[in-house]
Design a protein around this motif. Structure first.
Motif, PDB file in Angstrom:
ATOM      1  N   THR A   3      76.852  75.761-136.824  1.00  9.65           N
ATOM      2  CA  THR A   3      78.093  75.078-137.201  1.00  9.65           C
ATOM      3  C   THR A   3      77.997  73.601-136.847  1.00  9.65           C
ATOM      4  OG1 THR A   3      79.148  75.391-135.037  1.00  9.65           O
ATOM      5  CG2 THR A   3      79.427  77.166-136.688  1.00  9.65           C
ATOM      6  N   LEU A   4      78.834  72.827-137.523  1.00  7.67           N
ATOM      7  CA  LEU A   4      78.967  71.390-137.246  1.00  7.67           C
ATOM      8  C   LEU A   4      80.419  71.059-137.549  1.00  7.67           C
ATOM      9  CD1 LEU A   4      77.206  68.929-136.515  1.00  7.67           C
ATOM     10  CD2 LEU A   4      77.001  68.472-138.943  1.00  7.67           C
ATOM     11  N   THR A   5      81.127  70.478-136.598  1.00  8.16           N
ATOM     12  CA  THR A   5      82.555  70.248-136.783  1.00  8.16           C
ATOM     13  C   THR A   5      82.916  68.788-136.576  1.00  8.16           C
ATOM     14  OG1 THR A   5      83.058  72.503-136.069  1.00  8.16           O
ATOM     15  CG2 THR A   5      84.865  70.905-135.985  1.00  8.16           C
ATOM     16  N   LEU A   6      83.587  68.221-137.574  1.00  8.89           N
ATOM     17  CA  LEU A   6      84.058  66.838-137.507  1.00  8.89           C
ATOM     18  C   LEU A   6      85.468  66.793-136.925  1.00  8.89           C
ATOM     19  CD1 LEU A   6      81.675  65.912-139.367  1.00  8.89           C
ATOM     20  CD2 LEU A   6      83.310  64.339-140.369  1.00  8.89           C
ATOM     21  N   ILE A   7      85.646  65.893-135.980  1.00 10.46           N
ATOM     22  CA  ILE A   7      86.967  65.675-135.373  1.00 10.46           C
ATOM     23  C   ILE A   7      87.378  64.249-135.705  1.00 10.46           C
ATOM     24  CG2 ILE A   7      88.224  65.515-133.185  1.00 10.46           C
ATOM     25  CD1 ILE A   7      86.135  67.595-132.124  1.00 10.46           C
ATOM     26  N   ARG A   8      88.504  64.152-136.412  1.00  7.69           N
ATOM     27  CA  ARG A   8      88.965  62.840-136.882  1.00  7.69           C
ATOM     28  C   ARG A   8      90.345  62.558-136.335  1.00  7.69           C
ATOM     29  NH1 ARG A   8      89.191  61.156-143.279  1.00  7.69           N
ATOM     30  NH2 ARG A   8      90.144  59.113-143.018  1.00  7.69           N
ATOM     31  N   GLU A  39      80.745  71.385-126.001  1.00  7.57           N
ATOM     32  CA  GLU A  39      80.002  70.121-126.066  1.00  7.57           C
ATOM     33  C   GLU A  39      80.851  68.891-125.809  1.00  7.57           C
ATOM     34  OE1 GLU A  39      76.183  71.097-128.926  1.00  7.57           O
ATOM     35  OE2 GLU A  39      77.851  69.969-129.755  1.00  7.57           O
ATOM     36  N   SER A  40      82.195  69.051-125.976  1.00  9.20           N
ATOM     37  CA  SER A  40      83.024  67.830-125.853  1.00  9.20           C
ATOM     38  C   SER A  40      84.255  68.015-124.983  1.00  9.20           C
ATOM     39  CB  SER A  40      83.505  67.387-127.250  1.00  9.20           C
ATOM     40  OG  SER A  40      84.550  68.254-127.695  1.00  9.20           O
ATOM     41  N   GLY A  41      84.578  69.279-124.645  1.00 10.73           N
ATOM     42  CA  GLY A  41      85.792  69.529-123.868  1.00 10.73           C
ATOM     43  C   GLY A  41      87.050  69.520-124.715  1.00 10.73           C
ATOM     44  N   ILE A  42      86.927  69.164-125.960  1.00 13.95           N
ATOM     45  CA  ILE A  42      88.089  69.102-126.862  1.00 13.95           C
ATOM     46  C   ILE A  42      88.496  70.526-127.261  1.00 13.95           C
ATOM     47  CG2 ILE A  42      88.700  68.554-129.270  1.00 13.95           C
ATOM     48  CD1 ILE A  42      88.874  66.026-127.832  1.00 13.95           C
ATOM     49  N   HIS A  99      77.023  75.325-141.440  1.00 15.45           N
ATOM     50  CA  HIS A  99      78.391  75.387-141.996  1.00 15.45           C
ATOM     51  C   HIS A  99      79.190  74.263-141.347  1.00 15.45           C
ATOM     52  CE1 HIS A  99      78.114  79.345-144.129  1.00 15.45           C
ATOM     53  NE2 HIS A  99      76.961  79.285-143.476  1.00 15.45           N
ATOM     54  N   VAL A 100      79.697  73.366-142.200  1.00 12.05           N
ATOM     55  CA  VAL A 100      80.370  72.160-141.724  1.00 12.05           C
ATOM     56  C   VAL A 100      81.879  72.355-141.816  1.00 12.05           C
ATOM     57  CG1 VAL A 100      80.532  69.644-141.954  1.00 12.05           C
ATOM     58  CG2 VAL A 100      78.410  70.833-142.598  1.00 12.05           C
ATOM     59  N   PHE A 101      82.557  72.034-140.717  1.00  9.06           N
ATOM     60  CA  PHE A 101      84.008  72.202-140.642  1.00  9.06           C
ATOM     61  C   PHE A 101      84.665  70.882-140.269  1.00  9.06           C
ATOM     62  CE2 PHE A 101      84.174  76.786-140.936  1.00  9.06           C
ATOM     63  CZ  PHE A 101      82.958  77.216-140.424  1.00  9.06           C
ATOM     64  N   ALA A 102      85.966  70.793-140.568  1.00 10.10           N
ATOM     65  CA  ALA A 102      86.788  69.701-140.065  1.00 10.10           C
ATOM     66  C   ALA A 102      87.905  70.323-139.243  1.00 10.10           C
ATOM     67  CB  ALA A 102      87.357  68.884-141.224  1.00 10.10           C
ATOM     68  N   ALA A 103      88.146  69.752-138.063  1.00 10.32           N
ATOM     69  CA  ALA A 103      89.227  70.259-137.219  1.00 10.32           C
ATOM     70  C   ALA A 103      90.566  69.895-137.862  1.00 10.32           C
ATOM     71  CB  ALA A 103      89.135  69.645-135.832  1.00 10.32           C
ATOM     72  N   LYS A 104      91.494  70.858-137.911  1.00  9.48           N
ATOM     73  CA  LYS A 104      92.816  70.571-138.476  1.00  9.48           C
ATOM     74  C   LYS A 104      93.644  69.777-137.464  1.00  9.48           C
ATOM     75  CE  LYS A 104      92.885  74.591-141.528  1.00  9.48           C
ATOM     76  NZ  LYS A 104      93.196  76.021-141.429  1.00  9.48           N
ATOM     77  N   SER A 105      93.566  70.206-136.210  1.00  9.21           N
ATOM     78  CA  SER A 105      94.203  69.417-135.145  1.00  9.21           C
ATOM     79  C   SER A 105      93.551  69.830-133.831  1.00  9.21           C
ATOM     80  CB  SER A 105      95.706  69.678-135.092  1.00  9.21           C
ATOM     81  OG  SER A 105      95.924  71.048-134.818  1.00  9.21           O
ATOM     82  N   PHE A 106      93.697  68.945-132.848  1.00  9.98           N
ATOM     83  CA  PHE A 106      93.011  69.185-131.580  1.00  9.98           C
ATOM     84  C   PHE A 106      93.836  68.622-130.436  1.00  9.98           C
ATOM     85  CE2 PHE A 106      91.709  64.868-130.638  1.00  9.98           C
ATOM     86  CZ  PHE A 106      91.760  64.258-131.883  1.00  9.98           C
ATOM     87  N   LYS A 107      93.458  69.007-129.202  1.00 13.36           N
ATOM     88  CA  LYS A 107      94.128  68.407-128.041  1.00 13.36           C
ATOM     89  C   LYS A 107      93.082  68.128-126.977  1.00 13.36           C
ATOM     90  CE  LYS A 107      95.461  72.631-125.598  1.00 13.36           C
ATOM     91  NZ  LYS A 107      96.577  73.518-125.210  1.00 13.36           N
ATOM     92  N   GLY A 108      93.431  67.178-126.101  1.00 11.77           N
ATOM     93  CA  GLY A 108      92.552  66.832-124.994  1.00 11.77           C
ATOM     94  C   GLY A 108      91.734  65.592-125.291  1.00 11.77           C
ATOM     95  N   GLU A 109      91.182  65.072-124.198  1.00 14.30           N
ATOM     96  CA  GLU A 109      90.306  63.901-124.287  1.00 14.30           C
ATOM     97  C   GLU A 109      88.860  64.389-124.219  1.00 14.30           C
ATOM     98  OE1 GLU A 109      93.076  61.353-124.983  1.00 14.30           O
ATOM     99  OE2 GLU A 109      91.011  60.657-124.653  1.00 14.30           O
ATOM    100  N   PRO A 110      87.979  63.808-125.029  1.00 14.74           N
ATOM    101  CA  PRO A 110      86.582  64.221-124.953  1.00 14.74           C
ATOM    102  C   PRO A 110      85.968  63.817-123.610  1.00 14.74           C
ATOM    103  CG  PRO A 110      86.821  62.307-126.390  1.00 14.74           C
ATOM    104  CD  PRO A 110      88.200  62.737-126.021  1.00 14.74           C
ATOM    105  N   VAL A 111      85.117  64.681-123.095  1.00  8.72           N
ATOM    106  CA  VAL A 111      84.425  64.382-121.839  1.00  8.72           C
ATOM    107  C   VAL A 111      82.918  64.495-122.054  1.00  8.72           C
ATOM    108  CG1 VAL A 111      86.296  65.162-120.346  1.00  8.72           C
ATOM    109  CG2 VAL A 111      84.565  66.787-121.116  1.00  8.72           C
ATOM    110  N   GLU A 112      82.169  63.734-121.267  1.00  9.47           N
ATOM    111  CA  GLU A 112      80.709  63.834-121.347  1.00  9.47           C
ATOM    112  C   GLU A 112      80.285  65.163-120.750  1.00  9.47           C
ATOM    113  OE1 GLU A 112      78.533  60.438-120.042  1.00  9.47           O
ATOM    114  OE2 GLU A 112      76.593  61.442-120.318  1.00  9.47           O
TER     115      GLU A 112
END
Ligand SMILES: CN1CCN(c2cc(NC3CC3)nc(N)n2)CC1
Length: 156
Positions: free
Chosen positions: A7-12, A55-58, A84-97
């Protein structure tokens, strides 16, 4: 050829896209969206949501939408990567390393394509304009695309 699923997911968020700098493993040194292998017993969507969190904490709250399918083959190698490429519909949280990825928000007009996989500049624009796509890329190593197919599709 042995087909393996990823999978591969885009967060915008507005005019920005969240990418991660891959710190190790496959694609090390490249900026990419978040993703990984699909485990036995999980759906593609569940795998996508899990990988984004690992991978991101999101946390993806509104689910993901399928926006693309990519097949990658490599000269002289027996694996076919079915991404399989996805786009997040909505998300919460701040990304962390994390150990895998260093996250950073990029303006859509300023994506670091020269530090991303060579196929990305061909299909990111389709997602960013709200489209869907199917593509197949045959690589020589990790830098050269020997042949490619890419088409926009109306639905999956
Ligand atoms: C778990 N990962 C997710 C991301 N992924 C790829 C591959 C890729 N090109 C292929 C020549 C390697 N391009 C992007 N953007 N992502 C591989 C598997």
């Amino acid at each position: 050829l042995i087909r393996k699923f990823y999978t591969l997911t885009l967060i915008r968020s507005g005019n920005k896209v969240l990418l991660g700098f891959k710190k190790r493993g496959f694609g090390q040194g490249k900026w990419n969206a978040f993703g990984g292998k699909v485990e036995k017993g999980e759906s593609l969507e569940e795998a996508a949501i899990r990988e984004v969190h690992e991978e991101s904490g999101i946390e993806i709250v509104g689910g993901v939408e399928k926006v693309g399918e990519l097949e990658f083959t490599f000269e002289g190698e027996s694996n076919l990567m079915d991404v399989h490429v996805f786009a997040a519909k909505s998300f919460k949280g701040e990304p962390v390393e994390t150990e895998e990825m260093r996250p950073q928000w990029f303006p859509i007009e300023d994506l670091p394509y020269s530090q991303m996989w060579p196929d990305d500049y061909l299909w990111y624009p389709i997602i960013l304009k709200g489209g869907k796509f199917r593509g197949a890329f045959h690589f020589q190593g990790h830098d050269i695309i020997l042949s490619q197919k890419l088409e926009e599709v109306n639905e999956f």
